[in-house]
Write a protein that holds these residues in place. Structure first.
Motif, short mmCIF file in Angstrom:
data_model
loop_
_atom_site.label_atom_id
_atom_site.label_comp_id
_atom_site.label_asym_id
_atom_site.label_seq_id
_atom_site.Cartn_x
_atom_site.Cartn_y
_atom_site.Cartn_z
N VAL A 163 0.84 -1.19 0.00
CA VAL A 163 0.00 0.00 0.00
C VAL A 163 0.88 1.25 0.00
N ILE A 164 0.68 2.11 -0.98
CA ILE A 164 1.42 3.37 -1.04
C ILE A 164 0.91 4.29 0.07
N PRO A 165 1.79 4.87 0.88
CA PRO A 165 1.33 5.77 1.94
C PRO A 165 0.50 6.92 1.36
N VAL A 166 -0.66 7.16 1.92
CA VAL A 166 -1.58 8.16 1.40
C VAL A 166 -0.90 9.52 1.30
N VAL A 220 4.85 9.94 -5.30
CA VAL A 220 5.19 8.69 -5.99
C VAL A 220 4.63 8.70 -7.40
N GLU A 221 3.42 9.19 -7.58
CA GLU A 221 2.81 9.23 -8.92
C GLU A 221 3.58 10.16 -9.85
N VAL A 222 4.07 11.28 -9.34
CA VAL A 222 4.86 12.20 -10.16
C VAL A 222 6.11 11.50 -10.69
N LEU A 223 6.84 10.82 -9.82
CA LEU A 223 8.05 10.13 -10.26
C LEU A 223 7.73 8.98 -11.20
#
Length: 228
Positions: free
Chosen positions: A5-8, A14-17
């Motif tokens: 689970v990606i930390p909220v 994370v999505e930008v990278l």
């Protein structure tokens, strides 16, 4: 058990990278597909799919072992990738194995040397690099620097970020690697290992926030311009 689970509070960074790391190239017909070794077994499966679509007549899988893959692939990344591609219907005589590379620069250098040793280097004017999604931009920059004569296309299976993390099974590993690959976009050109590429401010800011959050395990030891 590792979290998937990606930390909220860090999802936006994370999505930008994740998005910037991908080149968003259109698939095209090329002279060879080069599957870059890693922990990601979807690389040979997707390489096989592109082969069956007729996008290239020959494949090189390149990779010995790097930190984190020895237990997964005890006989080397490229050897295991070749076997997985053959399980997906690629004939063995269409696949060359480069078993020694331990990093992306060596993937490129050793693959080029392999074509030269087989007398086919002159036939290779265009290649597709097949890799994990967030390795694309870094691999592109390295290939353009170290093998400038070829046209380069990058490819990975189009998969949503959450699905990719779930498939790898370890969100910490994915984010650390994504942060390290992003840093190399300016470290490697500074070291003469890759071409320069623009890195937007939003990418640098997202990178810095993830570093501050502790995702530093895959940072390059040189750390040239880490905060630029």
């Amino acid at each position: 058990m590792a979290s998937t689970v990606i930390p909220v509070e860090l999802r936006a960074e994370v999505e930008v990278l994740w998005d910037h790391a991908q080149m968003h190239h259109e698939a095209r017909t090329v002279d060879a597909g080069i599957g870059l070794g890693s922990h990601d077994l979807d690389v040979p499966v997707y390489t096989a799919e592109l082969y069956h679509r007729g996008l290239f007549p020959r494949i090189v899988f390149s990779g010995g072992n790097a930190p984190g893959t020895t237990e997964l692939f005890p006989r080397g990344e490229a050897v295991h990738f070749r076997e997985r591609a053959m399980e997906s219907g690629v004939p063995g005589d269409a696949i060359l194995v480069e078993p020694d590379a331990t990093n992306t620069g060596e993937n490129i250098d050793f693959t080029r040397a392999l074509f030269e040793s087989t007398g086919t280097l002159g036939d290779i004017r265009s290649v597709t690099l097949i890799s994990r999604p967030y390795q694309q931009r870094r691999a592109y920059a390295i290939c353009r620097k170290r093998w400038p004569e070829v046209e380069v296309t990058c490819a990975s299976r189009a998969v949503p970020l959450d699905d990719y993390v779930a498939g790898i099974g370890d969100v910490d590993r994915v984010i650390n690697t994504l942060v390290g690959d992003t840093q190399r976009l300016w470290v490697y050109p500074a070291l003469g290992w890759a071409i320069e590429q623009p890195v937007p401010d939003r990418v640098r800011k997202a990178f810095s926030r993830l570093v501050d959050a502790g995702f530093v395990r895959r940072l390059h030891p040189e750390q040239v311009g880490m905060r630029r």
